[in-house]
Design an enzyme around this catalytic site. Structure first.
Site, PDB file in Angstrom:
ATOM      1  N   TYR A 182      61.421  55.624  53.299  1.00 42.52           N
ATOM      2  CA  TYR A 182      61.446  54.885  54.558  1.00 42.52           C
ATOM      3  C   TYR A 182      62.426  55.629  55.439  1.00 42.52           C
ATOM      4  CZ  TYR A 182      58.631  50.819  53.322  1.00 42.52           C
ATOM      5  OH  TYR A 182      57.589  49.995  53.011  1.00 42.52           O
TER       6      TYR A 182
ATOM      7  N   SER B  42      60.276  53.703  45.304  1.00 42.40           N
ATOM      8  CA  SER B  42      60.501  53.260  46.686  1.00 42.40           C
ATOM      9  C   SER B  42      61.930  53.535  47.161  1.00 42.40           C
ATOM     10  CB  SER B  42      60.225  51.755  46.770  1.00 42.40           C
ATOM     11  OG  SER B  42      60.807  51.208  47.926  1.00 42.40           O
TER      12      SER B  42
ATOM     13  N   LYS C 193      51.764  57.938  53.881  1.00 44.67           N
ATOM     14  CA  LYS C 193      51.142  56.710  53.366  1.00 44.67           C
ATOM     15  C   LYS C 193      50.997  55.699  54.500  1.00 44.67           C
ATOM     16  CE  LYS C 193      52.022  53.010  49.955  1.00 44.67           C
ATOM     17  NZ  LYS C 193      52.635  51.882  50.635  1.00 44.67           N
TER      18      LYS C 193
ATOM     19  N   THR D 128      56.161  56.635  54.188  1.00 42.81           N
ATOM     20  CA  THR D 128      55.371  55.462  54.584  1.00 42.81           C
ATOM     21  C   THR D 128      55.527  55.234  56.076  1.00 42.81           C
ATOM     22  OG1 THR D 128      55.607  54.502  52.399  1.00 42.81           O
ATOM     23  CG2 THR D 128      55.017  52.981  54.174  1.00 42.81           C
TER      24      THR D 128
ATOM     25  N   HIS E 170      48.985  48.761  53.236  1.00 41.50           N
ATOM     26  CA  HIS E 170      50.187  48.151  52.675  1.00 41.50           C
ATOM     27  C   HIS E 170      49.861  46.822  51.975  1.00 41.50           C
ATOM     28  CE1 HIS E 170      54.601  49.095  53.066  1.00 41.50           C
ATOM     29  NE2 HIS E 170      54.705  47.897  52.545  1.00 41.50           N
TER      30      HIS E 170
ATOM     31  N   SER F  40      45.937  53.420  53.310  1.00 43.81           N
ATOM     32  CA  SER F  40      46.558  52.171  52.848  1.00 43.81           C
ATOM     33  C   SER F  40      46.788  51.241  54.030  1.00 43.81           C
ATOM     34  CB  SER F  40      47.928  52.508  52.208  1.00 43.81           C
ATOM     35  OG  SER F  40      48.686  51.337  51.964  1.00 43.81           O
TER      36      SER F  40
HETATM   37  C1  LIG Z   1      56.456  43.333  46.763  1.00 43.01           C
HETATM   38  C2  LIG Z   1      55.955  44.595  47.381  1.00 43.01           C
HETATM   39  C3  LIG Z   1      56.866  45.562  47.811  1.00 43.01           C
HETATM   40  C4  LIG Z   1      56.421  46.742  48.364  1.00 43.01           C
HETATM   41  N1  LIG Z   1      57.335  47.698  48.704  1.00 43.01           N
HETATM   42  C5  LIG Z   1      56.900  48.874  49.224  1.00 43.01           C
HETATM   43  C6  LIG Z   1      57.821  49.899  49.518  1.00 43.01           C
HETATM   44  O1  LIG Z   1      59.010  49.771  49.295  1.00 43.01           O
HETATM   45  N2  LIG Z   1      57.338  51.048  50.053  1.00 43.01           N
HETATM   46  C7  LIG Z   1      55.996  51.248  50.319  1.00 43.01           C
HETATM   47  O2  LIG Z   1      55.605  52.303  50.811  1.00 43.01           O
HETATM   48  N3  LIG Z   1      55.098  50.283  50.022  1.00 43.01           N
HETATM   49  C8  LIG Z   1      55.518  49.113  49.477  1.00 43.01           C
HETATM   50  N4  LIG Z   1      54.591  48.163  49.132  1.00 43.01           N
HETATM   51  C9  LIG Z   1      53.164  48.441  49.344  1.00 43.01           C
HETATM   52  C10 LIG Z   1      52.525  49.135  48.132  1.00 43.01           C
HETATM   53  O3  LIG Z   1      52.980  50.448  47.987  1.00 43.01           O
HETATM   54  C11 LIG Z   1      51.004  49.200  48.260  1.00 43.01           C
HETATM   55  O4  LIG Z   1      50.643  49.840  49.466  1.00 43.01           O
HETATM   56  C12 LIG Z   1      50.356  47.819  48.222  1.00 43.01           C
HETATM   57  O5  LIG Z   1      50.982  47.017  47.248  1.00 43.01           O
HETATM   58  C13 LIG Z   1      48.871  47.933  47.946  1.00 43.01           C
HETATM   59  O6  LIG Z   1      48.251  46.687  47.974  1.00 43.01           O
HETATM   60  P1  LIG Z   1      47.868  45.846  46.640  1.00 43.01           P
HETATM   61  O7  LIG Z   1      49.114  45.747  45.851  1.00 43.01           O
HETATM   62  O8  LIG Z   1      47.424  44.526  47.152  1.00 43.01           O
HETATM   63  O9  LIG Z   1      46.793  46.612  45.941  1.00 43.01           O
HETATM   64  C14 LIG Z   1      55.023  46.967  48.548  1.00 43.01           C
HETATM   65  C15 LIG Z   1      54.112  46.008  48.106  1.00 43.01           C
HETATM   66  C16 LIG Z   1      54.556  44.843  47.524  1.00 43.01           C
HETATM   67  C17 LIG Z   1      53.548  43.858  47.022  1.00 43.01           C
HETATM   68  O1  LIG Z   2      57.717  44.365  51.369  1.00 47.34           O
HETATM   69  C1  LIG Z   2      57.203  45.469  51.542  1.00 47.34           C
HETATM   70  O2  LIG Z   2      55.979  45.640  51.549  1.00 47.34           O
HETATM   71  C2  LIG Z   2      58.061  46.618  51.745  1.00 47.34           C
HETATM   72  O3  LIG Z   2      57.578  47.687  51.967  1.00 47.34           O
HETATM   73  C3  LIG Z   2      59.522  46.431  51.694  1.00 47.34           C
HETATM   74  C4  LIG Z   2      60.292  46.736  52.806  1.00 47.34           C
HETATM   75  C5  LIG Z   2      61.659  46.495  52.754  1.00 47.34           C
HETATM   76  C6  LIG Z   2      62.236  45.980  51.621  1.00 47.34           C
HETATM   77  C7  LIG Z   2      61.475  45.695  50.516  1.00 47.34           C
HETATM   78  C8  LIG Z   2      60.109  45.917  50.543  1.00 47.34           C
END
Ligand SMILES: Cc1cc2nc3c(=O)[nH]c(=O)nc-3n(C[C@H](O)[C@H](O)[C@H](O)COP(=O)(O)O)c2cc1C
Ligand SMILES: O=C(O)C(=O)c1ccccc1
Length: 380
Positions: free
Chosen positions: A147, A123, A253, A174, A277, A275
Site C-alpha cells: 500500500y 499484505s 492489483k 494494490t 478487492h 480484482s
Molecule cells: C479481511 C480482508 C483484508 C484484506 N486486506 C487486503 C490487503 O491488505 N491488501 C490487498 O491488496 N487486498 C486485501 N484484501 C483483498 C484480497 O486481497 C482479495 O482481493 C479479495 O479478498 C478477493 O475477494 P474474495 O476474498 O471475496 O475472493 C483483503 C480482503 C479481506 C477479506
Molecule cells: O480491508 C481491506 O480490504 C484492506 O485492504 C485493508 C486495508 C487497511 C487495513 C486492513 C485491511
C-alpha cells in the site's frame, strides 16, 4: 501430478468429516470463532454489497464445454511465472490484519502455504512483519503487497527494499484502495482494525516510519499508519518510481478496465491482477471474472494476468484459467480456514481447491494446464 482425489473419492471419506467442506460451511465456522466486529469486517462488501454478490454469481454464468477421450490419467497443473515454476496455479491473496481470524495470524497462514507449496502474498497491513513471516517460512515462495504511502514515498521504497532483502520474489501494488471503501457494516459496528493496532507489523519495524514519528506512543503510531495508508494522489508516475527501485517483478492489483491494462504494459509493469478487492472497495463494479476476457484481449499475452474476487472452489479457478488467467488468488476462503482451524484449516481449504481443480481439469479433458486456452467457454 497424479490425481490425488481418487483416494479421497474412493476410500478416504471418513477423515474429511472433521472439517467443513463448502465455502459457506467454512464461513459459518469462521463466524462462530471470530468476534462479531472482525467477522463483519472480513465478510461483508462495500455499499449495498452488489459487487460482492455479483462476483460469486458471475462464475455461474460462464459454462465449460468439455472434451472427451483425452487420456487424463495424469494432470499437470504447473504454471511458470517470472521464471519460476509453481506446482499449482494458486496464490494466497494479500489479506491484512489476520489476527482477526487467528492469534498466530500470518505466521500460521505462511506455514500452511509452505506445506501446500502455494505462494503467499504478504499484505502491507499484516499483523506480523514481513521479516517475521519470512523467518517462519524461509524457503517458501513469497510476494509482498504494497500500500503505497503518498505522504512518505520513502516509506514505500523502504518496505520494498526490506521485502527484497528478506527473499520476497515480487511486489504487488494494490491500486483500488486509494482510500477505504464505503463499508456500512463497519460504520455501524464502529470497527476499525487499524485503530486497534492490528495491522502495524510492517510499520513499527520500518526505520523510515519510526524516524518520521513525532513520538513513539501507540496513538502516534496509529495516527501515522492512517495517514500513510491512504494515497488518493497515487499515479502511474509512482509505479514507475517503484519499478526503478527494485529488480523484482512488479504487479498491479485492482485493474478492471482494459485501457488501464494497456497502460500498465506501457509502463513496464510485469503482471496484472484483475480484482475488485472482493467487493470491498467500489460497490457496483463489474465482477472480476467478467472483466477478465477484455483485459486478456488488450494485453495480448505480453504480461501474465492473475485474478481474484469471488473464487470459492476449484471449478471457479478452472473457469478463470480457461478465460486467460495465468494464476488465481484465493482470498476469503483461506481466511475462513484460518479462523476455523488455524494452520490446518488453511491447509485443508487449499488441499480441497487443488483436488477439485484437478478433478475438474480431468473431467474437462484438460490433462495439461498449459493447453487450457483451448477449453471452450460459453455464457449461459
Ligand atoms: C479481511 C480482508 C483484508 C484484506 N486486506 C487486503 C490487503 O491488505 N491488501 C490487498 O491488496 N487486498 C486485501 N484484501 C483483498 C484480497 O486481497 C482479495 O482481493 C479479495 O479478498 C478477493 O475477494 P474474495 O476474498 O471475496 O475472493 C483483503 C480482503 C479481506 C477479506
Ligand atoms: O480491508 C481491506 O480490504 C484492506 O485492504 C485493508 C486495508 C487497511 C487495513 C486492513 C485491511
Amino acid at each position: 501430478m497424479t490425481i490425488v482425489n481418487r483416494d479421497l473419492l474412493m476410500k478416504n471419506m471418513s477423515k474429511e468429516q472433521d472439517f467443513p467442506l463448502t465455502f459457506e460451511e467454512w464461513e459459518q465456522q469462521a463466524a462462530e470463532n471470530m468476534l462479531p466486529g472482525g467477522f463483519g469486517y472480513a465478510s461483508t462488501g462495500a455499499g449495498r454489497g452488489e459487487t460482492e454478490k455479483r462476483n460469486a454469481e458471475a462464475f455461474s454464468k460462464w459454462a465449460i464445454v468439455p472434451r472427451i477421450l483425452q487420456d487424463v490419467s495424469t494432470v499437470d497443473m504447473s504454471v511458470k511465472l517470472f521464471g519460476r515454476s509453481y506446482k499449482t496455479p494458486f496464490f494466497l491473496a494479500p489479506i491484512g490484519v489476520q489476527v482477526l481470524a487467528y492469534e498466530e495470524a500470518e505466521r500460521a497462514t505462511a506455514k500452511a502455504a509452505a506445506v501446500m507449496e502455494i505462494p503467499l502474498i504478504v499484505s502491507t497491513v499484516s499483523t506480523c512483519s514481513l521479516e517475521e513471516i519470512a523467518e517462519a517460512v524461509p524457503s517458501a515462495p513469497k510476494w509482498f503487497q504494497l500500500y503505497f504511502s503518498s505522504v512518505h514515498p520513502e516509506l514505500s521504497y523502504s518496505m520494498v527494499e526490506r521485502a527484497e532483502k528478506s527473499g520476497y520474489e515480487a511486489i504487488v501494488i494494490t491500486v483500488d484502495t486509494v482510500m477505504a471503501g464505503w463499508r456500512e457494516q463497519d460504520i455501524r459496528s464502529g470497527f476499525s482494525p487499524l485503530a486497534l493496532g492490528y495491522g502495524k507489523g510492517n510499520y513499527v519495524n520500518d526505520p523510515v516510519f519510526m524516524k518520521s514519528l513525532p513520538n513513539h506512543d501507540q496513538e502516534s503510531v496509529i495516527a501515522s499508519i492512517f495517514e500513510n495508508i491512504q494515497h488518493p494522489n497515487l499515479t502511474w508516475k509512482d509505479i514507475a518510481e517503484v519499478k526503478k527501485r527494485t529488480s523484482l517483478p512488479v504487479l498491479i492489483k485492482g485493474i478492471l478496465h482494459p485501457e488501464d491494462a494497456k497502460i500498465a504494459v506501457e509502463y513496464g509493469v510485469d503482471g496484472i491482477i484483475v480484482s475488485n478487492h472482493g467487493g470491498r472497495q467500489l460497490d457496483g463494479v463489474i465482477a472480476s471474472i467478467d472483466a477478465l476476457p477484455e483485459i486478456v484481449e488488450a494485453v495480448k499475452g505480453q504480461i501474465p494476468i492473475l485474478l481474484d474476487s469471488g473464487v470459492r472452489r476449484g471449478i471457479d479457478a478452472v473457469k478463470a484459467l480457461a478465460l486467460g488467467a495465468a494464476g488465481v488468488l484465493i482470498g476469503r476462503p483461506f481466511l475462513y480456514g484460518l479462523a476455523a482451524a488455524g494452520q490446518k484449516g488453511v491447509e485443508k481449504v487449499l488441499e480441497r481447491f487443488i483436488q477439485e481443480t484437478e478433478v475438474s481439469l480431468a473431467l474437462s479433458g484438460m490433462a495439461d494446464l498449459k493447453q487450457i486456452s483451448k477449453l471452450k467457454m460459453v455464457r449461459q
